[in-house]
Structure formats: structure tokens, C-alpha cells
Write an enzyme that holds these catalytic residues in place. Structure first.
Site, PDB file in Angstrom:
ATOM      1  N   CYS A  86     -53.929  50.546   0.916  1.00 40.67           N
ATOM      2  CA  CYS A  86     -53.697  50.769  -0.515  1.00 40.67           C
ATOM      3  C   CYS A  86     -53.232  49.465  -1.173  1.00 40.67           C
ATOM      4  O   CYS A  86     -53.985  48.520  -1.270  1.00 40.67           O
ATOM      5  CB  CYS A  86     -52.708  51.913  -0.702  1.00 40.67           C
ATOM      6  SG  CYS A  86     -52.743  52.606  -2.370  1.00 40.67           S
ATOM      7  N   HIS A 195     -54.816  56.513   2.847  1.00 43.33           N
ATOM      8  CA  HIS A 195     -53.569  56.330   3.599  1.00 43.33           C
ATOM      9  C   HIS A 195     -53.620  57.025   4.958  1.00 43.33           C
ATOM     10  O   HIS A 195     -53.266  58.201   5.055  1.00 43.33           O
ATOM     11  CB  HIS A 195     -52.400  56.934   2.817  1.00 43.33           C
ATOM     12  CG  HIS A 195     -52.003  56.148   1.619  1.00 43.33           C
ATOM     13  ND1 HIS A 195     -51.037  55.171   1.659  1.00 43.33           N
ATOM     14  CD2 HIS A 195     -52.431  56.190   0.337  1.00 43.33           C
ATOM     15  CE1 HIS A 195     -50.890  54.649   0.455  1.00 43.33           C
ATOM     16  NE2 HIS A 195     -51.716  55.246  -0.372  1.00 43.33           N
ATOM     17  N   GLU A 197     -51.535  56.741   7.310  1.00 47.93           N
ATOM     18  CA  GLU A 197     -50.176  57.114   7.733  1.00 47.93           C
ATOM     19  C   GLU A 197     -49.753  58.455   7.125  1.00 47.93           C
ATOM     20  O   GLU A 197     -48.789  59.059   7.567  1.00 47.93           O
ATOM     21  CB  GLU A 197     -49.178  55.997   7.393  1.00 47.93           C
ATOM     22  CG  GLU A 197     -48.680  55.947   5.951  1.00 47.93           C
ATOM     23  CD  GLU A 197     -49.684  55.329   4.959  1.00 47.93           C
ATOM     24  OE1 GLU A 197     -50.848  55.129   5.336  1.00 47.93           O
ATOM     25  OE2 GLU A 197     -49.279  55.076   3.805  1.00 47.93           O
TER      26      GLU A 197
END
Lengths: 223, 726
Positions: A86, A195, A197
Site C-alpha cells: 500500500c 494488504h 497482512e
């Protein structure tokens, strides 16, 4: 094997990345403050998401001048693994580690939602645990994720198999050629808007991001 | 001699001025006058409301913490700090910055208590979207919340939004924030220890926001609201993000005695209230205050509401360590004063005293016991004979119309502009009955919700407020959480008008009765009066923010139907209750009658039954039946999950008129689904808790079919429900 998560003022996904490395894939990990002029010994650097320097001026444009970025660039140039997520992707673009630029999302709004991605290249240190062509669910959260590059640059990306993830089904932000993530020519630097994560644990509704971290561990283990 | 127009421009009355002269025994300086004007404003001083706020229960079934600026509960040695606050008038005048600084302000209240902010919610109210100005407000407010919250990295996980004519000319923006820390890490907003230092940290001070709490927040809107724009503060979320990290870092050093946000009334409020809370005096010299503008007068420095600033009481000798941490984050940190044993606030400018008064005179504003009177028009408004309401010929189109009205329609256009996943704790995303958050390293989870149907409050403030609490609790229960504690944001008109104050008094009493019944303490809150435009007051809006605890995060439940063949149950009963309903408003254009009845004992039994059922793992989905009634609720169960929409066949035996059966908003009802094997378990659990239970259908297919009443494809429903904001 040691991971480092670079922290800029305004980074806000730093602790999320740290959590996945430390608690999910259970590998050593440290934060690296952006004012550091020397990088310690790391095998993989994560440039996390957020709003480094408030995204003032232009996303990533100020962060790239932080002292640590010189070290990150040297690390990448010497073959070290770097992943920018990002805002981290935007910083890597500004730093010249990856080609292209980000425009504002086509709808001019911030967009936070799960999207579908197609894994285009599994022959990289970041994607070996995926199947080629696999469709995965990973969320995006950004205002400027509309990837752009000139015709020549795009041809280069395509020719060198540098496009790693494409938006599948719906293109949420207008990115050229549905590009969601790319690597550099040497395939050791990955930038992606979604993302991973945020999608590495069952509780969060998807574990489709986890193979990225597992691929890195596998690749580093073999090295 | 101070002229009346000078203090009147600050929002003070003749009696206030007289009182100030009596306190000081002399003519006040302009700085002193300015300081009293902001501290005694309704917004800071709670002059009209304090008498009633004292009555809120501060204890409940969870151990509570009630601090100066926020409050919370203790769960397994973890403090969950939360609070809701209004930023209505600033948002009406300047929607983007007004909403942004509302988010910034409430989040500062959380981390100055020592807690890391983990989530935000927003409760928004606008006039109808047919008016372009209301659309401008909606777009600006959503943009402001996104601009600020996204940058901070605090997920905006939930909230609510309503549209009603009464908010045209005075929108509501209520922001709630939640944070967590270890119990022993909680800090207070007080100055203590004679000789300790008072430090100013964070952003520099400018002329923005002067009079925000007094001139803007504590007066009705007149036609000249444009002129008030300079009283709105400008937010810088990047600085606030750095301030969060720096603050949590200095708190970890153990050198901080107390800390307070400079929000409303800026330096005036933070110095006087920190001194008062600690029972000490403070002397500051404002010459050292970092400025962003030249030539600022002392009163401007004391009144400024520039954002992202805080006042810290630091142990003497430890100032350098604190300064170094702020320098790391490129933020200001300056010693501007000391704690003394005088009970006096002294403000100097380069050594010259510009204001000096006792702390108690500032922090104990004049209190009012205001008269209240039931509005005469209520008798007429409360009359409703549903025999005079014609049933719609086509119930299908009535349902489609209802689910596409902005109050009920899907809000993805709004919540997808907010980062609702950062921090990776959001286990139930926006769009369900309540947001559910995990706490890393803990089995338990936190659910959060905000709720208020202001139309009910307008028709009957006591019952309306009870319902706001009951429904918030029911939403939590539907997500698998035990309702734990409440914060509130009480939005009303001009308290000096007895018919407005009647609403305030009765709403507060309604909240108290429901909270006592549920044993949910009110741990924090905020009052916003003067929500009036030249057209009149807003609907009374006592917004309830509620936190629930999941014993085990894996017990969380979402609201949509899951699998083909699952059984569908209605828990609770449907009565002829369409007074104040969305149906009456949207289909018949009327706001009339009485709100539905609410039986708090029955409500509690329903919660107990649900939590027992969820714990035993037999419930697959649960959705509170509220605005739009059964028809809307069941439709939503089919279409909320866009990736896997699914139909249902329903057959309800009822003697009620069809439109009333479908759209009545009777309370204490939940639609649940379960696997075939658990049908008997659900029935016996409901019997055990004395809850009326009816098996009403089976999940499956691609149509919403309610026998004899409704037959629509889920695609049609979804299209209508999802496109209202696009």
C-alpha cells in the site's frame, strides 16, 4: 532469518505486519526507525502501509527522503528482499525501486474492501506458495491505488513477467491493465496495493495473504 | 469599564459578568473574561444538564472506571476506555473539517487516558438527501471522517445514519472511540505534586477555533451561520498520529503525573480542569507557547482550539526525557509552567500577569435548574388510528421502497470510504448488527454499536430513550456479546425552552431506567444543546454507544442467513405497533402515534436466551428486528452477504393486517437461523427463558417468499437496497 519493518512517521500498518511475522509465521522481526542511517542485518524488509508524512505533497514523496531509504535502496540493489504494501508500494515507486506511479482512485474516494486478485506469476520469492492463476481474496484500503505507467513501461512489465497480481472480476481503482502488484526486474522487490497482512488469519475472514509470507520464508530458507 | 457588548460577544450574559466581578472583587481583564466565557459555556460547563447527568448509574455488572475526560470498564485486567462526543455545529458550518476534528478530539480523549485507540464509530443525522445542501453535508462529513480516521490508523468499524427533516439546518455528527490498555496503565487528567512541571506538547497554537465551544456550540443557529466558519478548527491527522505514538511512549516512561487534551476551550480548559482535578494551583507563562501566527493576544492563546495539542504534568527533573521523545516525533514539547499549592490559576505573558482566578471559580460554572413542560402538540401527534391508514395494495413494492430509503438502505458507500480493517482486529466487518473486535492474545472479544431512533424519542422521549438502550443491547447480543456499558451523546435543542428541556429530562430518565435494568453503567458521555435552526429543534437524539463483551471471540455471530435448509425462527411477538415507524413515514408520509412498547424484563430474558444459545453454538445467524419491521429484517438476512445471497421461504400465521405484520416495529424481536438438528434445542431454550418462539421458515432458493404477502427475487432486493447512495 530476520525481518525488518520500516517505521515512518504516519506508518499505520507497521504493527499489523510485525504481528503476522512474529505471531503467525513465527519468525524474528524488528522495527526499523526511519531516521536510522544504518541498517542492521536483515533478510527481508517490509515497507508497511499507512500515511507516511500524512501523504502530504504526494503519497510516499516525503518518506523517500528519510535517511533509512538510502539503506533500503542499497539493500534492494544488493539483492535483498523488499516488500512494499500500500503506502509502502507508493514509497518504493517514489524511491525508484519499482517503475510507474499512482493516480487517485477512479471514483475519487478512499476504498476499503475485500477484492479478488489473480496470481499471475508464482516464480518469485514472494509467490511460490500460490498456484499460477489462483484467485485470492485480499483487502485493499487506499485513496491512490490507480497504477499508471507509460506504454513502453507496461510492455516491459509484461515482457519480464513483472506483473504479479491483477485485480480479478472488478477493477476497484482504475489501475492500468488491472495491476495490483508488481516486482522489479530482478524479482527481489515487490510492491502491492492489497494488504496481505490483513488476510493472514482465519478470524479476519481470509488467509489468502499468508502464502506471501510463507513463500518468503521458504525462499530465504533455501538460500 | 468593560462594555456589555464585549462580554456579550463572548457569549456571556449580564448576570455572568456580575458574577465574575463578584468572584474577582474587581473588574476582570479581557483574558479573564475570555477564560470564564469558555469554561462557563454550556459545552464545557454543563450548566443546564449537570443536575440530571449525576443520576446516571456509574456502576453495573462490569467494574467501571469513570475518569475526567472518558470512562470505561475493566475486563480481565484490561481497561476498555470509550466515549462518544458531538461535533454538530462545526460540521454544519464546515462539514469536512468539522467531522474530522470531531474524530480527532474524541480519539485524544481516549489516548490521554493511556489507552491505544482501537476503533471508532460514528452516528450521523442529516436532513433529506433531496436537498442539495444536505447531500453536501453528507459527502463532506464522510470525507472528513475518512480523511482523519484513515490517516490515524484507527479503524472506523461501525455506526449508524438517519435522515429526517428535523436535521435540515442542524446535522448531527457524533463520534465514538474505543481504546484499550492494561488496567495499571490508565492515567488521569490531573495535575499533582507541588513543583512538578506543566508541559505544552503537540501542534502549535493559532487563531483557529476561537469561541468554538462558546459562540458556536452553545448557541442556536441563526441565518448567519456562514460567519461562524472561523470558529471551526482545522485538523491535521498526521500530527495526531505522531502525537498518539509520542504520548503512549511518554506514558510508558512512568514520568507523567497526568495529561489532558486541549480540546474545547483549549489551554483555559486544560489548565483549570487539571488543577481542579488535582486540587492544586497552576502557574503558566504563555510566552513559551509555540505559535503558528504572529501577534496573538493572550486571550487568543488561552481560547484557541487549535487541534493536536495536549497539556502534560511531568515529574520535576524528568522534562528532558519527555522532550526527547517528542523531538523524535518532530513535535513541540515546552515547559510552560509549574504546579503550586495555591488553588489558583495564574496566567502570565512574559512575566506579566494577564489572568488570575481560583480554579474552582472556573470549573464550577453557574448551574441552572431549568423548567420543563410537555409540548402541547404531543397529544395530537400521539393520536393514531391505524384503521385510517390504508394498507398498500402491492406489498412487494412497499417493501422495495422501504429497503431503498436511505435510513434502511445499505451503507457500503459510506463505510467503504473508511479504513475499517487497519490494526487487524475487526472480526465482524461493518454491515452486521454490531462490529466485533478481537484483542490480540485474548480469548475474549469486544463488540460495539451505536443506536438511537430519534423519531421514537420525539413521540415519547422516555420510551424512545429506553428503546435506544434496549436496541443497542440487542444488537450486541445478536453478535454474540454480553451488553457491558454505555457512553452517550445527548443531542437536543435550546435547553432554555421548556418544551425542549422536557425532552432532555425524559430521555435522560429513560436511559437511566434501561441502564439500571440491564446493569450497564454509563461511563462517559457528552451533551450537545442548541441544536436548532430557524425551522425549529432537531428531534431529541440521545445517541447510545454501547460496548459488549464476547466470552469467546469464536462465538461471534453475523446477521445473514448461511446455508440452504436452515430453519428460521422469530423470537418475540409482533403487535399492532406502527406508530413512529419507518413504514408510516416512508409509505404514508406520517410521523404519528406512540413508539412501540418496550418491556425491559422481557428484553433481558431474550438476551439471556440468545447468549446461552450462541454459547452452545446452535445459532447460525441473528438479526435484530427494528426499523422496517419483519419484512425488512428478513430481506436483509437474505442479501447482506453480497458474495452469497440466499433466499428464504416464510410462512407466518397471524391475525394482524398484512402490512402491520410485515412492518410493525415491535421491540424485543430477533430473527435467527439454525441447522435442522438444532430446531428442538432452540424451542426448548426459548421456553426455558419464557420467550415466544415461532419457527417461520426455511432458508433456500433465490427468492424472498413470505406466503401470501411477498415474493421477490434476492437480486431485485439487493439492487434496491444497494443503490440508494450511488
Amino acid at each position: 532469518m530476520k525481518f525488518g519493518v520500516v517505521v515512518f512517521p504516519g506508518s499505520n500498518c507497521d504493527s499489523d505486519c510485525y504481528h503476522v511475522i512474529s505471531d503467525v509465521i513465527k519468525q524474528p522481526v524488528e522495527y526499523i526507525w526511519h531516521k536510522n542511517k544504518k541498517l542492521g542485518n536483515y533478510d527481508c524488509l517490509i515497507v508497511p502501509g499507512g500515511f507516511s508524512y500524512g501523504d502530504y505533497l504526494r503519497c510516499g514523496a516525503i518518506a523517500r527522503f528519510s535517511p533509512i531509504m538510502k539503506e533500503v535502496i542499497d539493500f534492494a540493489n544488493s539483492g535483498g528482499l523488499v516488500i512494499g504494501i500500500c503506502n509502502g508500494f507508493q514509497i518504493l515507486l517514489e524511491a525508484g525501486l519499482l517503475p510507474g506511479a499512482m493516480l487517485r482512485n477512479k471514483n475519487l474516494h478512499f476504498i476499503c474492501r475485500f477484492v479478488k486478485l489473480k496470481v499471475e506469476n508464482t516464480n518469485t520469492p514472494f509467490t511460490s506458495k500460490y498456484d499460477r492463476g489462483q484467485i485470492v481474496r485480499i483487502p485493499i484500503a487506499h485513496n491512490e491505488g490507480n497504477y499508471f505507467i507509460d506504454d513502453e513501461g507496461l510492455k516491459e512489465l509484461q515482457k519480464n513477467d513483472q506483473i504479479i497480481f491483477r485485480y480479478h472480476g472488478e477493477n476497484p481503482n482504475g489501475a492500468l491493465d488491472n495491476i495490483a502488484g508488481i516486482v522489479n526486474k530482478k524479482h527481489n522487490v515487490l510492491g502491492m496495493m492489497p494488504h496481505p497482512e490483513r488476510s493472514s488469519e482465519k478470524e479476519l475472514g481470509s488467509e489468502d495473504g499468508l502464502p506471501i509470507f510463507k513463500s518468503i520464508v521458504a525462499w530465504l530458507g533455501e538460500k | 469599564m468593560i462594555k456589555p457588548e464585549i462580554y456579550k460577544a463572548l457569549g456571556l450574559e449580564d448576570v455572568d459578568y456580575q458574577r465574575i466581578e463578584n468572584i474577582l472583587g474587581r473588574e476582570p481583564t479581557y483574558t479573564e473574561l475570555a477564560m470564564y466565557s469558555v469554561e462557563w459555556s454550556e459545552h464545557c460547563g454543563y450548566s443546564s444538564s449537570k443536575k440530571y447527568l449525576k443520576l446516571f448509574p456509574q456502576t453495573g455488572k462490569y467494574e467501571t472506571l469513570v475518569g475526567e475526560d472518558s470512562g470505561g470498564i475493566i475486563v480481565d485486567d484490561i481497561a476498555i476506555i470509550f466515549k462518544m462526543e458531538s461535533h454538530n455545529h462545526p460540521s454544519q458550518v464546515e462539514p469536512k473539517q468539522g467531522a474530522a476534528t470531531g474524530v480527532g478530539g474524541i480519539i485524544r480523549d481516549i489516548f490521554t487516558a493511556g489507552a491505544r485507540p482501537i476503533a471508532s464509530l460514528n452516528s450521523l443525522r442529516f436532513g433529506p438527501l433531496s436537498d442539495p445542501y444536505n447531500r453536501y453535508l453528507l459527502v463532506g462529513v464522510v470525507d472528513g471522517i475518512a480523511f482523519y480516521g484513515n490517516c490515524l490508523g484507527v479503524p472506523t468499524v461501525g455506526g449508524e445514519i438517519y435522515f429526517d427533516e428535523s436535521y435540515s439546518g442542524n446535522c448531527l455528527v457524533n463520534a465514538m472511540s474505543i481504546g484499550i490498555c492494561k488496567r495499571k496503565e490508565v492515567v488521569r487528567a490531573r495535575a499533582q505534586g507541588i513543583g512538578n512541571s506543566i508541559m505544552y506538547v503537540g501542534s502549535s497554537t493559532g487563531r483557529d477555533g476561537i469561541g468554538g465551544c462558546s459562540v458556536l456550540a452553545s448557541a442556536e443557529f441563526c441565518d448567519a451561520e456562514e460567519e461562524k466558519r472561523p470558529t471551526v478548527q482545522i485538523g491535521d491527522p498526521f500530527t495526531e498520529k505522531c502525537l498518539i505514538e509520542a504520548t503512549l511512549e511518554i506514558l510508558a516512561t512512568g514520568h507523567v503525573v497526568g495529561i489532558k487534551d486541549m480540546g474545547a476551550a483549549g489551554l483555559t480548559c486544560s489548565t483549570s480542569e487539571m488543577a481542579a482535578a488535582g486540587g492544586v494551583g497552576i502557574e503558566i507563562d504563555i510566552a513559551g507557547v509555540p505559535r503558528r501566527e504572529e501577534g496573538m493576544q493572550p486571550y487568543e492563546v488561552m481560547m484557541s482550539e487549535s487541534q493536536e495539542r495536549m497539556l502534560v504534568c511531568v515529574k520535576a527533573g524528568k522534562e528532558k526525557e519527555i522532550t526527547e521523545i517528542f523531538e523524535k516525533w518532530d513535535l513541540n514539547a515546552v515547559v510552560i509552567g509549574k504546579v503550586n499549592d495555591s488553588n489558583v490559576v495564574t496566567v502570565k505573558d512574559n512575566g506579566k500577569i494577564v489572568a488570575e482566578m481560583t480554579t474552582s471559580s472556573l470549573t464550577n460554572p453557574p448551574l441552572f435548574d431549568l423548567p420543563y413542560k410537555r409540548p402541547d402538540y404531543l397529544d395530537e401527534v400521539n393520536k393514531l388510528d391505524f384503521n385510517n391508514i390504508q394498507a398498500p395494495k402491492d406489498l412487494n413494492s412497499a417493501l422495495l421502497k422501504l429497503i431503498s430509503c436511505p435510513t434502511i438502505a445499505n451503507k457500503a458507500w459510506i463505510y467503504e470510504q473508511y479504513d475499517h480493517m487497519v490494526q487487524t482486529n475487526t472480526c465482524v466487518l461493518p454491515g452486521s448488527d454490531a462490529a466485533v473486535l478481537r484483542v490480540k492474545g485474548m480469548k475474549k472479544g469486544i463488540a460495539a454499536v451505536s443506536d438511537c431512533n430519534s423519531r421514537y424519542c420525539f413521540l415519547d422521549p422516555f420510551i424512545g430513550a429506553q428503546i435506544a438502550v434496549a436496541e443497542a443491547a440487542r444488537n450486541l447480543v445478536c453478535s454474540g456479546a454480553d451488553p457491558a456499558a454505555v457512553t452517550d451523546c445527548l443531542n437536543f435543542g435550546n435547553p432554555k425552552k421548556p418544551d425542549r428541556f422536557y425532552y432532555f429530562k425524559n430521555c435522560v430518565e429513560g436511559i437511566i431506567s434501561a441502564c439500571k435494568s440491564f446493569q450497564t453503567a454509563v461511563v462517559s458521555g457528552n451533551v450537545s444543546f442548541y441544536n436548532e435552526s430557524p425551522k425549529g429543534a432537531i428531534n431529541p437524539t440521545p445517541t447510545i454507544g454501547m460496548i459488549g463483551i464476547l466470552e469467546d471471540i469464536s462465538h461471534r455471530i453475523t446477521s445473514y442467513f448461511k446455508d440452504e435448509g436452515d430453519a428460521v425462527f422469530l423470537l418475540g411477538e409482533t403487535f399492532e405497533e406502527i406508530g413512529g415507524s419507518e413504514y408510516l413515514k416512508v409509505i404514508h408520509g406520517a410521523v404519528k402515534g406512540l413508539p412501540p412498547k418496550v418491556d425491559l424484563e422481557k428484553e433481558k430474558r431474550l438476551h439471556a436466551m440468545m447468549l446461552e444459545a450462541i454459547k452452545s453454538g446452535i445459532i447460525k445467524s441473528a438479526h435484530d428486528c427494528s426499523e422496517g419491521g419483519l419484512g425488512t429484517t428478513i430481506a436483509e438476512c437474505c442479501i447482506i452477504n453480497q458474495d452469497k445471497m440466499i433466499g428464504v421461504e416464510i410462512n407466518i400465521n397471524s391475525i394482524l393486517r398484512p402490512d402491520i405484520l410485515l412492518f410493525s416495529e415491535s421491540q424485543s424481536r430477533i430473527i435467527i437461523s439454525c441447522g435442522q438438528k438444532d430446531i428442538q434445542n432452540i424451542i426448548s431454550l426459548a421456553k426455558k427463558h419464557n420467550i415466544p418462539v415461532n419457527e417461520i421458515g426455511r432458508v433456500g432458493g433465490s427468492r424472498l417468499a413470505i406466503k401470501g404477502l411477498i415474493d421477490l427475487s434476492v437480486d431485485d432486493l439487493s439492487k434496491n437496497w444497494r443503490t440508494a447512495f450511488k
